[in-house]
Enzyme design. Structure first.
Site, PDB file in Angstrom:
ATOM      1  N   SER A 275      41.069  37.559   7.641  1.00 36.75           N
ATOM      2  CA  SER A 275      39.639  37.714   7.379  1.00 36.75           C
ATOM      3  C   SER A 275      39.032  38.876   8.151  1.00 36.75           C
ATOM      4  O   SER A 275      38.039  39.466   7.725  1.00 36.75           O
ATOM      5  CB  SER A 275      38.892  36.433   7.749  1.00 36.75           C
ATOM      6  OG  SER A 275      38.905  36.239   9.162  1.00 36.75           O
TER       7      SER A 275
ATOM      8  N   HIS B 232      69.016  18.892  23.300  1.00 34.90           N
ATOM      9  CA  HIS B 232      68.879  18.712  24.747  1.00 34.90           C
ATOM     10  C   HIS B 232      67.690  17.826  25.106  1.00 34.90           C
ATOM     11  O   HIS B 232      67.426  17.612  26.290  1.00 34.90           O
ATOM     12  CB  HIS B 232      68.741  20.080  25.426  1.00 34.90           C
ATOM     13  CG  HIS B 232      69.996  20.894  25.361  1.00 34.90           C
ATOM     14  ND1 HIS B 232      70.926  20.935  26.372  1.00 34.90           N
ATOM     15  CD2 HIS B 232      70.477  21.680  24.363  1.00 34.90           C
ATOM     16  CE1 HIS B 232      71.930  21.732  26.012  1.00 34.90           C
ATOM     17  NE2 HIS B 232      71.670  22.194  24.792  1.00 34.90           N
TER      18      HIS B 232
ATOM     19  N   GLU C  77      48.580  21.954   6.223  1.00 32.19           N
ATOM     20  CA  GLU C  77      47.391  22.496   5.576  1.00 32.19           C
ATOM     21  C   GLU C  77      47.279  22.115   4.104  1.00 32.19           C
ATOM     22  O   GLU C  77      46.199  21.766   3.627  1.00 32.19           O
ATOM     23  CB  GLU C  77      47.358  24.024   5.715  1.00 32.19           C
ATOM     24  CG  GLU C  77      47.090  24.515   7.127  1.00 32.19           C
ATOM     25  CD  GLU C  77      46.666  25.962   7.165  1.00 32.19           C
ATOM     26  OE1 GLU C  77      45.562  26.277   6.676  1.00 32.19           O
ATOM     27  OE2 GLU C  77      47.447  26.790   7.670  1.00 32.19           O
TER      28      GLU C  77
ATOM     29  N   SER D 235      47.649  34.093   9.652  1.00 33.52           N
ATOM     30  CA  SER D 235      47.637  35.506  10.029  1.00 33.52           C
ATOM     31  C   SER D 235      48.740  35.846  11.021  1.00 33.52           C
ATOM     32  O   SER D 235      49.149  37.004  11.125  1.00 33.52           O
ATOM     33  CB  SER D 235      46.279  35.883  10.630  1.00 33.52           C
ATOM     34  OG  SER D 235      45.242  35.707   9.679  1.00 33.52           O
TER      35      SER D 235
ATOM     36  N   LYS E 227      35.123  25.225  13.396  1.00 30.27           N
ATOM     37  CA  LYS E 227      34.560  26.565  13.552  1.00 30.27           C
ATOM     38  C   LYS E 227      33.036  26.498  13.675  1.00 30.27           C
ATOM     39  O   LYS E 227      32.438  27.263  14.449  1.00 30.27           O
ATOM     40  CB  LYS E 227      34.961  27.439  12.363  1.00 30.27           C
ATOM     41  CG  LYS E 227      36.423  27.854  12.363  1.00 30.27           C
ATOM     42  CD  LYS E 227      36.730  28.769  11.186  1.00 30.27           C
ATOM     43  CE  LYS E 227      38.169  29.236  11.215  1.00 30.27           C
ATOM     44  NZ  LYS E 227      38.489  30.134  10.074  1.00 30.27           N
TER      45      LYS E 227
ATOM     46  N   SER F 183      44.503  39.642  11.575  1.00 30.73           N
ATOM     47  CA  SER F 183      43.532  38.632  11.153  1.00 30.73           C
ATOM     48  C   SER F 183      43.244  38.866   9.683  1.00 30.73           C
ATOM     49  O   SER F 183      42.686  39.916   9.322  1.00 30.73           O
ATOM     50  CB  SER F 183      42.237  38.715  11.962  1.00 30.73           C
ATOM     51  OG  SER F 183      41.218  37.917  11.379  1.00 30.73           O
TER      52      SER F 183
END
Length: 350
Positions: free
Chosen positions: A101, A249, A233, A58, A343, A99
């Site tokens: 969802s 660097h 994923e 998202s 979740k 988002s």
């Protein structure tokens, strides 16, 4: 090559991730249509700050929008990936709450911060709690179609943000159709039926190796980070991303002992525009020489004439690579069991 066989590539792809990737130009065109018809607030004054708050797929649209702002924008653009907004976000600033969802807990929390700060808010979502709360508060909602994994919805999460910023006179108009037409041309050369598909060849080269993805510049680094997320994923592989000149660097010294860190095989991919300065080209050349035999280097060049076209083409190339890696790894690219477990555990915390 075994990747020339669609049945093999899709044997563990029940959610049709490959098909969603092949349909990306159509998704972008649908997102453009939705965004141009959306009801947006009028800005009496130019915001001193524009921000997108979101997570994962998202937020990917925010990263690409940030690159457009850095090249052509009239205000600073920041991407926020947290439960809370920075303290400096305040009255009159513009915040996109993104988002897919509509139920991402971090984004809902950040939305509350934006509301409390008096920021102007535009939500990009397929629905959920975010759309419900935003409409109750009288904030703009650009509602996009739901029902697919957020990582496959880059068009839905990017194009509406760009169009909104155009309509609010924060960036110049983009040549969308040229970018989408380019994708139409490229997909047949990258998909399974194309026997000389470059993404398939690169996936074979990366298979079984730890990929280090280097962007040859700022926006190229943004796309390298997108590749990293897609490989994580879809292929369930670790990968690292960085960008020139910053990596020269610090990270360049890490290669000195890389062969002793227990990694069997390294592979490096440089993502380039093709029109980089002589200094930047020399950085890539010398870096490859210094890394030596620790990792084989591969170079992928962007296609297109505009920044939008280049970013989209290079990102889509990486999407295909990640799906071919998933097929070679023998796993379902859509599966996110680890994220769902997290979740579920978070839901137990008040």
């Amino acid at each position: 090559m075994i990747l020339d066989d669609r049945a093999y590539v899709t044997r563990l792809d029940p959610k049709n991730m490959l098909g969603l990737t092949e349909q990306f130009p159509a998704q972008c065109r649908k997102a453009l249509e939705i965004a141009r018809q959306a009801d947006l607030p009028k800005l009496e004054n130019r915001p001193s700050l524009v921000m997108l708050t979101g997570l994962g797929g998202s937020a990917a649209g925010g990263d690409f929008t940030k690159a457009i702002f850095e090249a052509h924008g009239g205000a600073p653009f920041i991407v926020n990936r947290d439960y809370h907004l920075p303290n400096f976000v305040g009255l009159g600033d513009l915040v996109f709450a993104a988002s897919y969802s509509g139920n991402t807990e971090e984004t809902l929390s950040a939305y509350a911060d934006a509301k409390k700060a008096g920021a102007r808010i535009i939500c990009v979502t397929s629905g959920g709690k975010l759309a419900e709360i935003a409409r109750q508060d009288g904030n703009a909602v650009i509602q996009i179609p739901g029902g697919q994994p957020p990582r496959t919805a880059l068009g839905f999460m990017l194009i509406p943000v760009l169009v909104a910023c155009e309509r609010l006179k924060l960036i110049p108009e983009q040549d969308y159709e040229a970018a989408f037409a380019l994708l139409d041309q490229l997909i047949p050369t990258w998909t399974v039926e194309a026997r000389s598909s470059e993404p398939k060849i690169l996936a074979q080269a990366l298979h079984g190796k730890l990929a280090v993805l280097y962007g040859l510049g700022s926006w190229q680094g943004t796309v390298a980070n997108r590749w990293k997320g897609q490989i994580n994923e879809n292929a369930k592989n670790m990968a690292f991303a960085n960008a020139f000149p910053e990596l020269n660097h610090n990270e360049i010294l890490g290669w000195g002992k890389a062969r002793e860190q227990g990694v069997q095989c390294w592979a490096a991919v440089i993502l380039e525009d093709g029109s980089e300065t002589a200094k930047m080209k020399k950085r890539a050349q010398v870096t490859e020489q210094l890394v030596g035999k620790t990792a084989a280097f591969h170079v992928v060049g962007a296609k297109g004439d505009t920044l939008l076209a280049k970013m989209l083409s290079l990102a889509l190339y990486g999407d295909f690579v990640s799906l071919y890696l998933a097929a070679l790894n023998g796993i379902d690219p859509e599966n996110i069991d680890a994220i769902n477990t997290l979740k579920s555990e978070l839901a137990k915390v008040s």
